[in-house]
Write an enzyme that holds these catalytic residues in place. Structure first.
Site, PDB file in Angstrom:
ATOM      1  N   ASP A 158      -5.512   1.537 -12.159  1.00 42.21           N
ATOM      2  CA  ASP A 158      -5.998   0.419 -12.367  1.00 42.21           C
ATOM      3  C   ASP A 158      -5.914  -1.040 -11.644  1.00 42.21           C
ATOM      4  OD1 ASP A 158      -7.198  -1.636 -14.189  1.00 42.21           O
ATOM      5  OD2 ASP A 158      -5.337  -1.494 -15.634  1.00 42.21           O
ATOM      6  N   HIS A 178      -7.433   1.968 -16.328  1.00 46.47           N
ATOM      7  CA  HIS A 178      -7.660   0.877 -17.328  1.00 46.47           C
ATOM      8  C   HIS A 178      -7.292   1.213 -18.684  1.00 46.47           C
ATOM      9  CE1 HIS A 178      -7.672  -3.461 -17.768  1.00 46.47           C
ATOM     10  NE2 HIS A 178      -8.757  -3.408 -18.716  1.00 46.47           N
ATOM     11  N   SER A 187      -6.217  -4.635 -22.263  1.00 40.86           N
ATOM     12  CA  SER A 187      -6.812  -5.695 -21.355  1.00 40.86           C
ATOM     13  C   SER A 187      -6.266  -7.134 -21.769  1.00 40.86           C
ATOM     14  CB  SER A 187      -8.123  -5.235 -21.250  1.00 40.86           C
ATOM     15  OG  SER A 187      -8.709  -5.708 -19.816  1.00 40.86           O
TER      16      SER A 187
END
Length: 495
Positions: free
Chosen positions: A438, A463, A176
Site C-alpha cells: 500500500d 490498503h 485510510s
C-alpha cells in the site's frame, strides 16, 4: 455477498466502498449514459438503506452562538452484543457509508468474540449526511477532520446515555482517512475512546507526496523487476507524443477518447497523464484485497495482471501494452469512451449542487486535501515510472476549484501536523496496521512506538487488507496480522 468472476471483462454495477477508500487524487471512471466522465475516485451508491438511522448534530461544534443543526446517518448491529460488552464504532470516510460493513468485515469477527454492539457513523458532507444546502466553498468550511471528530464525540456521548452504554469500553475502527480519524479520536478524546484500530492511516500531512508513486514502483517491481521499467518506457513515449499535435488523432483512437485530444495547457497534459497512471495506482493500492462484498468492480485485476500485460511482447511495444491496460480498465468499468478534458473536470468539480457529478465525494474530498492534508501524489521523484503531473498541477486545482492559494494550502497542512502531532503520537492503546504494498504506508506508523502503540506491518498486502473479510486464499501473514490485532484488543479490554 457479491463475487467477481475470474475473467476480467465481467462488468458488475458500480458501488461505493466507504470505510476504507483513500481517494488518491487521480482520475476514475464514472459511467454516464453516452460516455464516461472523469472526476476523482468516487462511485455511485446502490445499497439497501432500509436500516439507516439519523442523529441530530450541530453544524459548528466550535461556535456556541451558532445553534444550527442537521441530521447525520448511522447504522447499528446489535446481533453480537452481550451485557457488559464493549462498543465498536466504525468511522465513515470520504464517501457514502456502505451498510455492507454492518454484515461483513473483520471488525464483526472481533465483535462476535468480545460481545460488542456495533455502530457506523457516516462522515459529514458525504453520502446522505448533508449539513448544508449545497457544496459551495462557503459551506465547505464546515467540512474538516476536527468537525468530524466532534461529530463522533457527540454521537458517542449521546448514544452512551440513551442506550445505557456509559460504562462500556468504546473502540474506534477506521481504514485510510477514517483510520487517521480513529487514531485522532483516541488522541483528542481519550475520556470517550478506550482503544482505536487505525488501519492504513496516514498520520502525517504533507503537501507533496511523491513517495506514493515510489511505493507503486516498488510494488510493481515485487511482481516483475522489469514491470515498472516497461511502464516508464510507455509513459515516456506518451509524453513525447504529446509534444507533437500531429499525434493527437492517433492518441485519440488509441485510448478511445470521447473527443479529439486537445492539449492547450500543461494542465490538460497533466490531467490526461495522471488519468492513465491512475490505472496502475488504483490496482496497486488495492491489490488482492477482499473487497467484493462491497460490490467493487475490478477486484480481479491485480498487479500480476497488469505486469503480465506490460510484459506481453505479442501486444507490441511498451506503449501498445500501456494502451492495452487502459482498454482493459475501460472494459472492466463498461466505458464507451474516455473523457480526458480538464475543462469538463473543472466544470464538474465546481458544481456545488448535491445533485452535481462530483457530489458523491469528489468535490468534498479534494477540498479537504486543499484545506487540511495535501497528500498530492506528484511525479516529482525520479524513482517512479510516471511523468507529467508535478506538484504545481495539483496545487493549482485548489485555486481553480476553491480559490485556495498555495500559501494557504501550505499553512493549512502545517496546522494539521501541529494540531495532531504528525508521527509523534502521544496516546495509548492504538494499533496501526499497514500493508507493505500500500503506497499510503509511507505516511503511516510502520514500527512500534511503544508497547501500547504497536504497529502491525503486513508484508505482501495492500490498503486496509486486515479490515476485509477473511478468505481461504489470504496469505499467512495477513491471517496472523488479524490475530495480532485481536490480541491487542483482548488485552486492552481487560485494562
Amino acid at each position: 455477498m457479491l463475487s467477481v468472476p475470474a475473467h476480467v471483462n465481467m462488468v458488475l454495477p458500480t458501488y461505493v466502498f466507504v470505510v476504507c477508500k483513500f481517494s488518491f487524487l487521480f482520475f476514475i471512471f464514472v459511467v454516464g449514459e453516452a460516455q464516461a466522465k472523469g472526476f476523482r475516485r468516487f462511485y455511485e451508491l446502490q445499497i439497501d438503506v432500509s436500516d439507516e438511522q439519523w442523529f441530530v448534530q450541530k453544524l459548528d461544534h466550535f461556535n456556541g452562538a451558532d445553534d444550527r443543526v442537521w441530521k447525520q446517518r448511522y447504522f447499528v448491529n446489535e446481533s453480537f452484543y452481550k451485557p457488559e460488552g464493549p462498543v465498536f464504532l466504525m468511522i465513515g470516510g470520504e464517501g457514502p457509508a456502505n451498510p455492507a460493513w454492518m454484515q461483513h468485515g473483520t471488525w464483526l469477527t472481533y465483535a462476535e468474540k468480545l460481545g460488542a454492539i456495533c455502530f457506523m457513523l457516516e462522515h459529514r458532507f458525504y453520502g446522505r449526511s448533508h449539513p448544508t444546502a449545497d457544496l459551495s466553498t462557503e459551506n465547505l468550511r464546515f467540512l474538516s477532520s476536527r468537525q468530524a471528530l466532534a461529530d463522533l464525540a457527540h454521537f458517542r456521548t449521546v448514544m452512551a446515555e440513551t442506550r445505557g452504554l456509559v460504562n462500556r469500553k468504546w473502540v474506534a475502527f477506521g481504514g485510510s482517512y477514517p483510520g487517521s480519524l480513529a487514531a485522532w479520536f483516541r488522541l483528542k478524546y481519550p475520556h470517550l475512546v478506550h482503544t482505536a484500530v487505525a488501519t492504513s492511516a496516514p498520520i502525517h500531512a504533507t503537501v507533496n507526496f511523491p513517495e506514493y508513486l515510489e511505493v507503486v514502483h516498488r510494488s510493481l517491481a515485487s511482481e516483475n523487476a522489469d514491470c515498472p521499467l516497461l511502464v516508464k518506457k510507455a509513459s515516456d513515449t506518451l509524453i513525447e507524443k504529446l509534444r507533437d499535435p500531429a499525434t493527437y488523432e492517433n492518441i485519440t483512437k488509441d485510448f478511445i477518447l470521447c473527443s479529439k485530444l486537445e492539449i492547450q495547457t500543461e494542465t490538460d497534459s497533466a490531467y490526461f497523464l495522471e488519468m492513465l497512471a491512475g490505472n496502475f495506482m488504483d490496482v496497486v493500492q488495492y491489490n488482492e484485497d477482499n473487497r467484493a462484498f462491497e460490490g467493487v468492480v475490478g477486484t480481479n485485476i491485480t498487479i500480476k495482471v497488469l505486469c503480465g500485460i506490460m510484459a506481453d511482447t505479442s501486444l507490441g511495444d511498451p506503449y501498445a501494452r500501456y494502451i492495452a491496460v487502459a482498454r482493459l480498465m475501460m472494459d472492466t468499468f463498461s466505458l464507451k469512451c474516455l473523457d480526458v478534458s480538464f475543462n469538463n473536470n473543472l466544470r464538474d468539480m465546481t458544481n456545488t449542487s448535491w445533485d452535481g457529478p462530483a457530489a458523491g465525494g469528489g468535490r468534498q474530498w479534494v477540498y479537504q486535501t486543499c484545506s487540511e492534508f495535501g497528500f498530492y501524489q506528484s511525479t516529482d521523484s525520479p524513482n517512479q515510472p510516471f511523468g507529467g503531473f508535478p506538484l504545481e498541477y495539483h496545487v493549482k486545482q485548489c485555486a481553480d476549484f476553491y480559490n485556495i492559494t498555495a500559501e494557504q494550502l501550505a499553512e493549512a497542512v502545517a496546522a494539521t501536523n501541529e494540531y495532531y502531532g504528525s508521527y509523534s503520537v502521544y496516546s495509548t492503546r492504538i494499533v496501526f496496521p499497514n500493508g507493505a504494498i500500500d503506497p499510503w504506508h509511507a505516511l503511516g506508523i510502520t514500527q512500534d512506538i511503544r508497547p501500547d502503540l504497536p504497529a502491525v506491518f503486513i508484508k505482501g498486502t495492500a490498503h486496509c487488507a486486515d479490515m476485509y473479510p477473511a478468505d481461504s486464499k489470504d496469505p499467512l501473514q495477513l491471517t496472523l496480522a488479524r490475530d495480532q490485532i485481536f490480541l491487542h484488543l483482548q488485552q486492552w479490554m481487560k485494562q
